[in-house]
Design an enzyme around this catalytic site. Sequence first.
Site, PDB file in Angstrom:
ATOM      1  N   GLU A  43       0.850  -1.184   0.000  1.00  0.00           N
ATOM      2  CA  GLU A  43       0.000   0.000   0.000  1.00  0.00           C
ATOM      3  C   GLU A  43       0.888   1.237   0.000  1.00  0.00           C
ATOM      4  O   GLU A  43       1.769   1.387   0.841  1.00  0.00           O
ATOM      5  CB  GLU A  43      -0.893  -0.012   1.234  1.00  0.00           C
ATOM      6  CG  GLU A  43      -1.901   1.090   1.280  1.00  0.00           C
ATOM      7  CD  GLU A  43      -2.813   1.016   2.494  1.00  0.00           C
ATOM      8  OE1 GLU A  43      -3.426   2.052   2.807  1.00  0.00           O
ATOM      9  OE2 GLU A  43      -2.898  -0.054   3.143  1.00  0.00           O
ATOM     10  N   ASP A  54      -5.715  10.352   9.730  1.00  0.00           N
ATOM     11  CA  ASP A  54      -4.508   9.592  10.066  1.00  0.00           C
ATOM     12  C   ASP A  54      -4.057   9.911  11.490  1.00  0.00           C
ATOM     13  O   ASP A  54      -4.332  10.983  12.018  1.00  0.00           O
ATOM     14  CB  ASP A  54      -3.366   9.934   9.103  1.00  0.00           C
ATOM     15  CG  ASP A  54      -3.597   9.420   7.703  1.00  0.00           C
ATOM     16  OD1 ASP A  54      -4.309   8.408   7.565  1.00  0.00           O
ATOM     17  OD2 ASP A  54      -3.073  10.019   6.754  1.00  0.00           O
TER      18      ASP A  54
END
Length: 126
Positions: A43, A54
Amino acid sequence: MISKAIRKSTKAVIPYITAGLPDLDTTGEILRVLCDAGAPVIEIGLPFSDPMADGPILQKASQQALESGFTLDGLFDHLGKWSSGINSPLIVMSYINPIMRRGISTTFAIFKEKGISGVIIPDIPS
């Protein structure tokens, strides 16, 4: 190319790296090492200026990559050579804003042309 772990539906570690950290050339080297180590999928996180979903580590990674000069155009320039030399499928994780800036259809067409196997966009409301 689909990895053995995906075909067999077994557990696998899928590594995540932030594109452009510390720079795009090193990102390519990291991808090769992860592939050689047997990563079934890799990824690639696209740095974003406001990564609110995040945690602090990925926020800092995005900030550092952007400060080092990461651009989406720079990424597009590198993706083709990365994907052609790597057997692990590459998945891009991005917020929707950078994708919309260029246009969803255009961005996805470039990802496909450059060998990206999938895209994760975590901030699209369901």
